[in-house]
Design an enzyme around this catalytic site. Structure first.
Site, PDB file in Angstrom:
ATOM      1  N   ARG A  83     -12.596 -11.857  16.175  1.00 25.42           N
ATOM      2  CA  ARG A  83     -12.840 -11.531  17.585  1.00 25.42           C
ATOM      3  C   ARG A  83     -12.011 -12.416  18.498  1.00 25.42           C
ATOM      4  O   ARG A  83     -11.423 -13.411  18.079  1.00 25.42           O
ATOM      5  CB  ARG A  83     -14.324 -11.724  17.914  1.00 25.42           C
ATOM      6  CG  ARG A  83     -14.814 -13.159  17.757  1.00 25.42           C
ATOM      7  CD  ARG A  83     -16.125 -13.415  18.460  1.00 25.42           C
ATOM      8  NE  ARG A  83     -16.674 -14.733  18.159  1.00 25.42           N
ATOM      9  CZ  ARG A  83     -16.276 -15.867  18.704  1.00 25.42           C
ATOM     10  NH1 ARG A  83     -15.288 -15.863  19.580  1.00 25.42           N
ATOM     11  NH2 ARG A  83     -16.836 -17.024  18.368  1.00 25.42           N
ATOM     12  N   GLY A  84     -11.999 -12.071  19.778  1.00 25.29           N
ATOM     13  CA  GLY A  84     -11.409 -12.941  20.768  1.00 25.29           C
ATOM     14  C   GLY A  84     -12.376 -14.051  21.122  1.00 25.29           C
ATOM     15  O   GLY A  84     -13.551 -14.022  20.769  1.00 25.29           O
ATOM     16  N   GLY A  85     -11.874 -15.054  21.821  1.00 26.05           N
ATOM     17  CA  GLY A  85     -12.734 -16.135  22.286  1.00 26.05           C
ATOM     18  C   GLY A  85     -12.765 -17.325  21.339  1.00 26.05           C
ATOM     19  O   GLY A  85     -12.312 -17.244  20.194  1.00 26.05           O
ATOM     20  N   ILE A  87     -15.182 -21.051  20.192  1.00 29.94           N
ATOM     21  CA  ILE A  87     -16.400 -21.291  19.417  1.00 29.94           C
ATOM     22  C   ILE A  87     -17.669 -20.972  20.206  1.00 29.94           C
ATOM     23  O   ILE A  87     -17.739 -21.209  21.420  1.00 29.94           O
ATOM     24  CB  ILE A  87     -16.438 -22.752  18.914  1.00 29.94           C
ATOM     25  CG1 ILE A  87     -17.507 -22.935  17.836  1.00 29.94           C
ATOM     26  CG2 ILE A  87     -16.646 -23.730  20.080  1.00 29.94           C
ATOM     27  CD1 ILE A  87     -17.378 -24.233  17.063  1.00 29.94           C
ATOM     28  N   THR A  88     -18.654 -20.420  19.523  1.00 29.09           N
ATOM     29  CA  THR A  88     -19.972 -20.208  20.110  1.00 29.09           C
ATOM     30  C   THR A  88     -21.034 -20.344  19.024  1.00 29.09           C
ATOM     31  O   THR A  88     -20.717 -20.506  17.847  1.00 29.09           O
ATOM     32  CB  THR A  88     -20.074 -18.851  20.822  1.00 29.09           C
ATOM     33  OG1 THR A  88     -21.250 -18.855  21.651  1.00 29.09           O
ATOM     34  CG2 THR A  88     -20.152 -17.693  19.831  1.00 29.09           C
ATOM     35  N   GLY A 158     -17.405 -11.434  23.030  1.00 27.19           N
ATOM     36  CA  GLY A 158     -16.176 -11.519  22.252  1.00 27.19           C
ATOM     37  C   GLY A 158     -16.032 -10.254  21.432  1.00 27.19           C
ATOM     38  O   GLY A 158     -16.978  -9.856  20.749  1.00 27.19           O
ATOM     39  N   GLY A 169     -19.265  -8.241  19.864  1.00 25.59           N
ATOM     40  CA  GLY A 169     -19.964  -7.770  21.051  1.00 25.59           C
ATOM     41  C   GLY A 169     -20.512  -8.870  21.928  1.00 25.59           C
ATOM     42  O   GLY A 169     -19.774  -9.761  22.352  1.00 25.59           O
ATOM     43  N   ALA A 171     -23.913 -11.654  23.123  1.00 23.36           N
ATOM     44  CA  ALA A 171     -25.073 -12.441  22.708  1.00 23.36           C
ATOM     45  C   ALA A 171     -25.764 -12.968  23.948  1.00 23.36           C
ATOM     46  O   ALA A 171     -25.151 -13.682  24.750  1.00 23.36           O
ATOM     47  CB  ALA A 171     -24.639 -13.601  21.812  1.00 23.36           C
ATOM     48  N   CYS A 187     -17.387 -21.816  23.922  1.00 23.59           N
ATOM     49  CA  CYS A 187     -16.265 -20.971  24.359  1.00 23.59           C
ATOM     50  C   CYS A 187     -15.107 -21.789  24.921  1.00 23.59           C
ATOM     51  O   CYS A 187     -14.250 -21.263  25.637  1.00 23.59           O
ATOM     52  CB  CYS A 187     -16.731 -19.937  25.381  1.00 23.59           C
ATOM     53  SG  CYS A 187     -18.064 -18.885  24.773  1.00 23.59           S
TER      54      CYS A 187
END
Length: 227
Positions: A83-85, A87-88, A158, A169, A171, A187
């Site tokens: 995905r894009g983005g 760390i989360t 993301g 998707g 969160a 992020c």
């Protein structure tokens, strides 16, 4: 009007859910290749609550094996995704939604449009739940996601797309234990914080309470029928 199947997975690991996402996207791509009309492909909205996990996107250079080991030592998994983005964190008390959609079914194949639709869905969801709280729910031009008063992130976004079929998707932090975010720069944004529906409202707001609002908003924003 396109139909979207809602698939509730309950509590499941990120890795297993990623496999389900991948399989669902593959099915849609095979349907399109076989000539099935874009209105009848198996568009699916996956809803899930993950066991604790830190995930990163395609920009992996900032995260060493030492970082991964440190985060795993906290009792969470660590997964590299497409995905894009940056760390989360995903974990208990967080509503995660993965729309596996062929964008052609919705009349617009723009990824920018799609992300805007996800943001609008989350804004409508959060605004409904926090309607009695004097806060502003909005997006920021420079950062993806949804924010409270422009400085507290309440939902991460993301996505990935292959031939206009989406994975990953959103969160939404409902009653998430926020201390998990203390171990990362969420992020990659250093000058802002994260928050939850429960924190903002001052009362416990669960995934079960949030989900109906999200489904209603998703159906309205994407102008689809949920089944």
């Amino acid at each position: 009007m396109s139909r979207v199947k809602v698939l509730r997975l309950g509590r499941k690991s990120f890795r297993e859910t990623l496999r389900i996402q991948t399989d669902t996207a593959k099915t849609i791509l095979e349907q399109l290749k076989s000539g099935v009309s874009q209105e009848t492909v198996a568009n699916t909205l996956i809803l899930v609550e993950h066991m604790p996990v830190y995930t990163i996107g395609i920009r992996t250079k900032e995260y060493s094996s030492q970082t991964a080991a440190k985060l795993r030592s906290l009792g969470a998994d660590f997964v590299v995704t497409d995905r894009g983005g940056l760390i989360t964190f995903h974990g208990f008390g967080q509503l995660v939604a993965y729309p596996i959609l062929y964008l052609g079914s919705f009349g617009n194949k723009s990824i920018k449009w799609y992300i805007h639709q996800l943001e609008k869905t989350v804004i409508d969801t959060v605004s409904c739940i926090l309607k009695e709280i004097p806060v502003t729910v909005s997006t920021l031009d420079q950062y993806p996601g949804v924010w409270i008063d422009s400085n507290r992130k309440i939902a991460a976004i993301g996505v990935h797309a292959k031939r206009y079929v989406t994975t990953h998707g959103v969160a939404i932090n409902c009653n998430t234990q926020m201390s998990w975010f203390d171990h990362i720069v969420p992020c990659g944004i250093e000058d802002k914080s994260v928050t939850s529906l429960s924190t903002e409202s001052g009362r416990e707001i669960t995934i079960d309470q949030t989900e109906p609002n999200f489904l209603k908003a998703f159906q309205n924003v994407f102008k689809c029928e949920l089944v």
